[in-house]
Design a protein around this motif. Structure first.
Motif, mmCIF file in Angstrom:
data_model
loop_
_atom_site.group_PDB
_atom_site.id
_atom_site.type_symbol
_atom_site.label_atom_id
_atom_site.label_comp_id
_atom_site.label_asym_id
_atom_site.label_seq_id
_atom_site.Cartn_x
_atom_site.Cartn_y
_atom_site.Cartn_z
ATOM 1 N N HIS A 121 0.834 -1.199 0.000
ATOM 2 C CA HIS A 121 0.000 0.000 0.000
ATOM 3 C C HIS A 121 0.875 1.257 0.000
ATOM 4 C CE1 HIS A 121 -3.959 -1.850 0.475
ATOM 5 N NE2 HIS A 121 -3.353 -2.760 1.230
ATOM 6 N N GLN A 122 0.283 2.342 -0.425
ATOM 7 C CA GLN A 122 1.026 3.593 -0.575
ATOM 8 C C GLN A 122 1.406 4.174 0.784
ATOM 9 O OE1 GLN A 122 -1.211 6.800 -2.337
ATOM 10 N NE2 GLN A 122 0.605 7.847 -3.076
ATOM 11 N N THR A 123 2.661 4.602 0.884
ATOM 12 C CA THR A 123 3.124 5.300 2.085
ATOM 13 C C THR A 123 2.882 6.796 1.915
ATOM 14 O OG1 THR A 123 5.351 5.600 1.210
ATOM 15 C CG2 THR A 123 4.922 3.564 2.446
ATOM 16 N N LYS A 139 6.795 10.509 12.652
ATOM 17 C CA LYS A 139 5.790 11.566 12.570
ATOM 18 C C LYS A 139 6.328 12.901 12.082
ATOM 19 C CE LYS A 139 4.413 10.662 16.855
ATOM 20 N NZ LYS A 139 4.738 9.250 17.143
ATOM 21 N N SER A 140 7.600 13.209 12.334
ATOM 22 C CA SER A 140 8.059 14.579 12.076
ATOM 23 C C SER A 140 9.313 14.712 11.214
ATOM 24 C CB SER A 140 8.294 15.308 13.399
ATOM 25 O OG SER A 140 9.261 14.629 14.181
ATOM 26 N N ASN A 163 10.329 6.681 5.146
ATOM 27 C CA ASN A 163 9.558 7.082 3.965
ATOM 28 C C ASN A 163 8.062 7.105 4.228
ATOM 29 O OD1 ASN A 163 8.977 4.356 4.115
ATOM 30 N ND2 ASN A 163 9.250 3.972 1.923
ATOM 31 N N ASP A 164 7.664 7.081 5.499
ATOM 32 C CA ASP A 164 6.239 7.039 5.826
ATOM 33 C C ASP A 164 5.986 7.825 7.103
ATOM 34 O OD1 ASP A 164 3.590 6.372 5.499
ATOM 35 O OD2 ASP A 164 3.803 4.273 6.065
ATOM 36 N N ARG A 165 4.729 8.101 7.379
ATOM 37 C CA ARG A 165 4.324 8.809 8.589
ATOM 38 C C ARG A 165 3.738 7.836 9.605
ATOM 39 N NH1 ARG A 165 7.448 12.516 8.540
ATOM 40 N NH2 ARG A 165 7.306 14.127 6.952
ATOM 41 N N GLY A 166 3.954 8.112 10.868
ATOM 42 C CA GLY A 166 3.461 7.290 11.954
ATOM 43 C C GLY A 166 4.577 7.104 12.975
#
Length: 301
Positions: A121-123, A139-140, A163-166
């Motif tokens: 799935h898309q990041t 997150k930042s 390469n992703d948020r969380g």
């Protein structure tokens, strides 16, 4: 058998119909742009987006044989991704701010991991999530960024590409891919306390080749003195060299370079200071480093 018959609805009154027509044809004013963006994130709970209700590790038949030996991410200079880098973004009604730079960033907290549910799935950066690559979500930090993740309890350490948020769960600071979590031996526990340090390569990470000595000149001309270098560390793993340079920067030594060359057929990466115009200047710098608890030796020419 009795047949059902549809009865036509009573016609709307002319005034209501006119009001509806006006509402449908009259443009409605847009709310002012707050600058906050809702970011697509690989591991937010978006109804209908995933085929699995809960996350899980891959089946044993799906795990590559070499997953435990997947190489760490190698820090490199990259442009920011086109998505996922809005200065402010919102997830689950909460706003988050993205840092201007990852330089000198460090953090201690709980790491978790995400796996099969989000695979493919898309990041937030727009790239597909691959649970068998050395990636992570934060997150930042700017996307992409590189960080070293170290388990506090046993010192195991990896380098991942963010390469992703969380993660958007309270108390967690980073979400690791399945491969990254495997290398930290945290799959069974699910979470572990870690230190993360950003690795920010600079344009001078690929300087001229390692000094090789004094160039031959005409017999009648006096050869200039060879430049002097101080070596602070040498590694076979370039990641360790970058991490060492980051540690030196945190101690106020901001001009360290990494020189890469061959030694007995093996590629080595030297963390050095220089060049200095002469030996006396290099010795003065070495003495200053010694007073700060940093060892250095002259690099043989």
């Amino acid at each position: 058998m009795k047949r059902l018959r549809w009865r036509p609805l009573l016609a709307l009154s002319a005034s209501i119909a006119a009001s509806l027509a006006t509402a449908c044809t009259t443009p409605q004013p847009r709310a002012p742009d707050s600058g906050v963006r809702t970011v697509p994130v690989a591991h937010t709970t978006n109804a209908g987006r995933y085929s699995m209700q809960t996350d899980a590790p891959p089946e044993s038949s799906e795990i590559p044989d070499d997953v435990a030996s997947v190489p760490d991410a190698v820090p490199q200079i990259e442009p920011r991704s086109a998505s996922g880098n809005s200065p402010i973004y919102e997830v689950f009604g909460k706003k988050y701010r993205v840092l201007d730079s990852a330089k000198d960033f460090s953090q201690r907290g709980t790491a978790s991991w995400y796996g099969k549910k989000f695979h493919g799935h898309q990041t937030a950066s727009g790239e597909p999530y691959d649970m068998f690559k050395m990636t992570a979500a934060h997150k930042s930090l700017p996307l992409p960024s590189y960080v070293r993740v170290t388990r506090v309890d046993d010192g195991r350490s990896i380098v991942v590409r963010v390469n992703d948020r969380g993660p958007f769960h309270s108390g967690r600071i980073i979400d690791l891919s399945y491969a990254a979590a495997s290398k930290l031996d945290m799959i069974q526990h699910g979470q572990t306390l870690v230190d993360i340090v950003a690795l920010t390569p600079e344009p001078d990470d690929a300087p001229p080749a390692m000094p090789t000595g004094i160039a031959t000149s005409a017999p009648s001309a006096q050869a200039p003195a060879a430049p002097e270098w101080l070596q602070l560390a040498v590694y076979a793993d370039p990641i360790n060299a970058v991490a060492m340079r980051e540690q030196l920067s945190q101690k106020g030594v901001d001009n360290a370079k990494i020189l890469t060359g061959e030694e007995d057929g093996v590629t080595v990466h030297r963390v050095v200071l220089g060049p200095f115009r002469d030996r006396a200047t290099a010795d003065d710098e070495r003495n200053r480093l010694r007073t700060r608890g940093i060892g250095a030796v002259r690099l043989a020419q």
